[in-house]
Scaffold this active site. Structure first.
Site: not given
Length: 376
Positions: A52, A135, A153
């Site tokens: 990520e 996020y 996102d």
């Protein structure tokens, strides 16, 4: 029809049937069409977290080889925590946005020191790690731990603003909070990680910024923007600014067959990387004059320019540069950093052992490919 910029609720009238159709069609599509990625084959929270971080502002195709090399070099969070920052940055070199690597390294040490080497599975704790924002926390908590935290996102925002025709500036915090709440309402609580990945996958492969593939979209039947034919007007964003350009001069300072390099401060752009000394040209200054001035200001040395080695253009995320590299030698003084950062003399063959910004790396590749000899 032109999209308005005044803020409105992103989903003024979303029925339960609408939500069910959105969720079921999206998940059916994802189960059949999702791309194979190495981080989708692991349940290790560290590796999911790493993926990520790498995927922030980076395409999957670019991130994948870096991910494979990184987990081979640092297979566990303990391995990453034990590694010197120079090794981490060298493994990250070329991926850009180096603050991600520095924060990941700091966070790994925090995980080992404060959480016994276990990536936290609670929002407050994982958000306490350097570089972990809303996020990243939501992505790791949902994908690695199965917790219902909605991600937002660029891909997710684009899907939601089109499906629900959100006529508000997506850059504004209020709009993003509303979109996050909407994503949470839509979420499949039984498969939160898969749901988040499905939304991101749809935005990356079908609901693209330009020329979206609406005929093949699983959400076509419930997409308000597609029904109005104005998909590409969403998301609503402020006008883009002109990208600035700078001329930069650097010196390849020789001492016999050795070259002078210095390390950048960790708290700035490209922090922690090594570079050839130099800096931006000032107003009405030639590249040669800037090179001489920068070396005197930065390293306390007076240099003699021998010749122009190479000029090249390079684009960073928010600006562009033309880099002018001069071969030079020291006339007076001993190099020492005005900011206290390390300065080293290294053989040209040793440069591959240091992490450099991409523009500097292009110079190094040219030195090697042309087998450039010392100028004196």
């Amino acid at each position: 029809m032109s999209a308005r910029t005044s803020e409105q609720p992103p989903s003024p009238d979303v029925t339960d049937d609408h939500l069910l159709a959105f969720r079921s069609e999206l998940m059916r599509w994802y189960d059949a069409a999702r791309r194979e990625m190495p981080w989708r084959k692991t349940s290790d929270p560290y590796r999911i977290w790493l993926s990520e971080v790498m995927l922030q502002q980076t395409r999957v195709e670019q991130a994948e080889p870096y991910y494979r090399r990184f987990v081979e070099r640092f297979p566990t969070v303990d391995d990453l925590a034990d590694a010197p920052l120079d090794d981490v940055l060298l493994c990250w070199e070329g991926l850009g946005y180096y603050s991600r690597a520095r924060n990941l390294h700091k966070a790994a040490r925090t995980v080992v020191r404060e959480f016994d080497g276990n990536v936290p599975d609670e929002e407050e704790r994982i958000r306490s790690l350097p570089g972990v924002g809303p996020y990243t926390a939501a992505a790791v908590l949902s994908i690695a731990f199965g917790k219902p935290h909605a991600v937002l996102d660029g891909n997710v925002a684009r899907v939601l603003t089109r499906v629900f025709r959100v006529q508000a500036d997506v850059k504004r915090s209020a709009t993003r909070r509303r979109l996050t709440a909407l994503a949470g309402r839509l979420m499949d609580d039984k498969r939160p990680g898969a749901f988040n990945q499905a939304l991101m996958e749809l935005g990356a492969t079908v609901c693209t910024p330009r020329a979206p593939s609406c005929p093949s979209c699983p959400l076509r039947a419930v997409c308000a923007a597609e029904a109005h034919g104005d998909q590409e007007q969403y998301p609503v964003t402020p006008g883009t600014k002109k990208i600035p350009h700078y001329d930069v001069a650097v010196a390849l300072v020789y001492d016999g067959d050795r070259l002078l390099i210095q390390r950048r401060p960790e708290d700035g752009m490209l922090g922690g990387l090594w570079e050839f000394p130099g800096g931006k040209l000032e107003r009405d200054e030639t590249a040669e004059e800037a090179c001489v001035r920068e070396l005197e200001e930065e390293l306390g040395v007076r240099i003699d320019i021998i010749d122009l080695f190479h000029s090249l253009s390079h684009a960073y995320s928010h600006f562009k540069i033309t880099l002018h590299a001069f071969r030079a030698r020291i006339l007076d003084g001993t190099p020492h950093s005005a900011t206290g950062m390390p300065v080293r003399w290294v053989q040209a063959a040793e440069l591959d052992g240091f992490a450099f910004p991409r523009a500097n790396r292009k110079l190094i590749e040219r030195l090697a490919n042309e087998n450039v000899e010392p100028p004196y």
